[in-house]
Design a protein around this motif. Structure first.
Motif, short mmCIF file in Angstrom:
data_model
loop_
_atom_site.label_atom_id
_atom_site.label_comp_id
_atom_site.label_asym_id
_atom_site.label_seq_id
_atom_site.Cartn_x
_atom_site.Cartn_y
_atom_site.Cartn_z
N VAL A 399 53.41 61.42 -29.96
CA VAL A 399 53.31 61.27 -28.51
C VAL A 399 54.54 60.57 -27.95
CG1 VAL A 399 51.99 60.24 -26.63
CG2 VAL A 399 50.80 61.24 -28.57
N SER A 400 54.94 59.46 -28.57
CA SER A 400 56.05 58.67 -28.05
C SER A 400 57.36 59.45 -28.11
CB SER A 400 56.18 57.34 -28.80
OG SER A 400 56.33 57.57 -30.18
N VAL A 401 57.57 60.20 -29.19
CA VAL A 401 58.79 61.02 -29.29
C VAL A 401 58.76 62.14 -28.27
CG1 VAL A 401 60.08 62.60 -30.77
CG2 VAL A 401 59.24 60.44 -31.69
N ASN A 402 57.57 62.75 -28.07
CA ASN A 402 57.42 63.82 -27.08
C ASN A 402 57.74 63.32 -25.68
OD1 ASN A 402 56.48 66.54 -26.29
ND2 ASN A 402 54.83 65.42 -25.29
N PHE A 403 57.43 62.06 -25.42
CA PHE A 403 57.69 61.46 -24.11
C PHE A 403 59.08 60.82 -24.03
CE2 PHE A 403 52.92 60.82 -23.00
CZ PHE A 403 52.86 62.15 -22.59
N GLY A 404 59.90 61.00 -25.07
CA GLY A 404 61.31 60.57 -24.99
C GLY A 404 61.55 59.12 -25.31
N LEU A 405 60.96 58.59 -26.39
CA LEU A 405 61.18 57.19 -26.78
C LEU A 405 62.67 56.96 -27.03
CD1 LEU A 405 59.89 54.46 -27.53
CD2 LEU A 405 59.74 55.26 -29.88
N ASN A 406 63.26 56.02 -26.29
CA ASN A 406 64.70 55.76 -26.44
C ASN A 406 65.02 54.27 -26.46
OD1 ASN A 406 64.15 55.11 -23.81
ND2 ASN A 406 65.60 56.52 -22.87
N ASP A 407 64.02 53.42 -26.67
CA ASP A 407 64.24 51.97 -26.76
C ASP A 407 64.81 51.65 -28.13
OD1 ASP A 407 63.51 49.14 -27.49
OD2 ASP A 407 62.88 49.13 -25.41
N ARG A 408 66.08 51.26 -28.18
CA ARG A 408 66.75 51.08 -29.47
C ARG A 408 66.13 49.96 -30.31
NH1 ARG A 408 70.16 49.96 -25.25
NH2 ARG A 408 70.83 47.80 -24.97
N GLY A 409 65.71 48.88 -29.65
CA GLY A 409 65.08 47.79 -30.39
C GLY A 409 63.76 48.22 -31.01
N LEU A 410 62.95 48.94 -30.24
CA LEU A 410 61.67 49.41 -30.74
C LEU A 410 61.86 50.45 -31.85
CD1 LEU A 410 58.63 49.45 -30.64
CD2 LEU A 410 58.74 50.96 -28.64
N LEU A 411 62.83 51.34 -31.69
CA LEU A 411 63.12 52.33 -32.73
C LEU A 411 63.52 51.63 -34.04
CD1 LEU A 411 65.14 54.91 -30.61
CD2 LEU A 411 63.00 55.39 -31.83
N ARG A 412 64.30 50.56 -33.90
CA ARG A 412 64.74 49.82 -35.10
C ARG A 412 63.54 49.15 -35.78
NH1 ARG A 412 68.02 46.92 -32.62
NH2 ARG A 412 66.89 44.96 -32.58
N GLU A 413 62.66 48.54 -34.99
CA GLU A 413 61.49 47.87 -35.58
C GLU A 413 60.55 48.88 -36.22
OE1 GLU A 413 59.57 44.52 -33.61
OE2 GLU A 413 61.03 44.70 -31.99
N LEU A 414 60.38 50.03 -35.60
CA LEU A 414 59.53 51.07 -36.18
C LEU A 414 60.12 51.58 -37.49
CD1 LEU A 414 58.59 53.05 -32.94
CD2 LEU A 414 57.00 51.81 -34.42
N GLY A 415 61.44 51.76 -37.51
CA GLY A 415 62.10 52.18 -38.74
C GLY A 415 61.90 51.17 -39.85
N ASN A 416 62.00 49.89 -39.52
CA ASN A 416 61.78 48.82 -40.51
C ASN A 416 60.34 48.87 -41.04
OD1 ASN A 416 64.37 47.77 -40.37
ND2 ASN A 416 63.85 46.31 -38.75
#
Length: 469
Positions: A399-416
């Protein structure tokens, strides 16, 4: 309906892409991320031009783009905001497209902003034509007359400047003498121009007001009490602070303005300038005082959203998490804004309050169903507090990717988080997005290092899978 089904329905292709862009633009604007807002408005317009015949929606899109481009001027630097040639050109084109849509809700505001942009650009004839036409149409507005005064002064036409100043005084509803009403109109024009980073024109308007004020003080002793009043002195110091090329000088002027007269305007300006000087901790108190004064002066009015967001964001950035939580929740209950519930959810996640995190972020999704960040934070909450909830988190990720998630800090934390759970493919994808979105700073280096760790872990896992038994 369970959580997974709820968010899967939120990702259905029937959802309007334009609504997603509008939601992201609104959230970005609420948090003063004007560059992000401008990008989202461009996306919204590119789709609206093809999909929609609603001229009002298209005109509003162009107007929002123009404002966002101007407001994005140096917003994250330590300099007083000033527009560049490119920003002026983009804004001018966007405003022309807006006005080409005909008579719409945003037309009046767009015409004034177009005149101001042309004034900043130095196109005095075109700017004068716009404001003269507004005056002839019966729009008796003090700020418009003040703009004509500035244009005449730039041309060194003293007679025309004086006539325009007289018109500005006449349009200003106040019991004060005419010269003081004209000065107030020029101050208002300067403040309007500064809001959009049109610093050269704002400085010209303020310089005219300064000269008029000095003459009024010198030649009319009856005006001394007004000219020397703490409110006027404080207000004008703030205007000069906002135009100062040196941040330290600007902060000093703002402090002196607050000492002269504590008002919502001066306290908010001090907080803004302290944030611009990277003194976020110092900005907390002025913002808090401004909120208290607003509640005292306007007990039945809603709390100003932008001021609430600024105060709560400063608390969050200085790790005053409990105070930030209380501020976000209290104001969110009153205003019911998506960004405020998102902030409350962010703080609750920091504090490890899973139930509160889930409740606050759900409310954010209800109030802004096309915004990606609440879904991303819900996913992070499930991953960090329940390692077995990867199925639910996967649905939220879609859902978040479909809606265009582009928050770099949040992307980094999710990757971790996915890396810690051993989901290396998803972790690498998220971290690649974070690296692409990061500026070349410390966080960028962290994302690159973690991406290297993920790649190494994938190699080890692959070798272990195919190693002979």
């Amino acid at each position: 309906m369970d959580l997974v089904t709820l968010f899967q329905e939120g990702a259905e292709p029937g959802r309007s892409s334009r609504k997603c862009s509008l939601a992201r633009a609104y959230d970005a604007a609420t948090n003063s991320l004007w560059g992000v807002a401008a990008t989202e408005h461009k996306t919204r317009l590119s789709r609206a031009m093809v999909e929609s015949s609603n001229q009002t929606a298209i005109a509003n899109g162009w107007f929002d783009l123009a404002k966002s481009v101007l407001l994005s001027c140096n917003i994250n630097s330590n300099n007083i905001p000033r527009t560049t040639y490119t920003q002026l050109n983009v804004a001018k084109q966007a405003l022309s497209e807006c006005l080409a849509c005909g008579s719409t809700d945003s037309r009046d505001a767009a015409v004034r902003l177009q005149g101001a942009v042309l004034l900043e650009e130095g196109s005095l004839d075109d700017s004068e034509a716009i404001f003269s036409a507004r005056a002839l149409s019966g729009t008796n507005n003090a700020i418009d007359a003040a703009f004509l005064c500035v244009i005449a002064d730039m041309r060194e036409d003293g007679l025309k400047a004086k006539r325009a100043a007289t018109c500005a005084a006449g349009a200003k509803v106040s019991p004060d003498p005419g010269v003081l009403r004209a000065i107030c109109a020029l101050d208002d024009a300067s403040n309007y121009l500064m809001t959009f980073g049109l610093a050269k024109s704002a400085a010209s308007a303020l310089a005219i007001a300064d000269r008029a004020l000095a003459l009024a003080y010198k030649h009319n002793s009856m005006l001394t009490s007004w000219v020397g009043s703490p409110q006027i002195a404080a207000h004008r110091r703030v205007l000069h602070a906002r135009l100062s090329v040196d941040t330290r000088t600007a902060v000093q002027l703002a402090h002196s303005a607050v000492r002269a007269c504590k008002t919502i305007f001066t306290l908010t300006a001090l907080g803004d300038l302290l944030c611009m000087a990277n003194d976020v901790a110092g900005a907390v108190e002025p913002y808090a005082d401004a909120l208290v004064r607003h509640a005292e002066r306007f007990p039945h009015a809603k709390t100003p959203l932008d001021l609430c967001v600024k105060h709560a964001r400063c608390l969050l950035r200085t790790n005053q998490n409990c105070a930030a939580r209380d501020t976000y929740v209290t104001v969110a209950e009153e205003l019911q804004d998506s960004s405020l519930w998102l902030g409350a959810g962010t703080v609750a996640l920091r504090l490890g309050a899973l139930t509160s995190t889930d409740r606050h972020l759900r409310r954010a999704t209800v109030r802004s169903p096309h915004s990606a960040q609440p879904y991303g934070l819900l996913m992070l909450s499930h991953l960090t507090h329940d390692g077995n909830a990867t199925c639910c988190a996967g649905s939220l990720l879609d859902v978040s990717v479909n809606f265009g998630l582009n928050d770099r800090g949040l992307l980094r934390e999710l990757g971790n988080a996915y890396f810690q759970l051993g989901h290396y493919t998803i972790a690498e994808t998220l971290l690649r997005r974070a690296v692409a979105a990061e500026f070349n700073r410390g966080a960028h280096s962290h994302a690159l290092k973690r991406l290297t760790d993920v790649r190494a872990a994938r190699v080890v896992a692959r070798e272990a899978r195919y190693a002979p038994v």
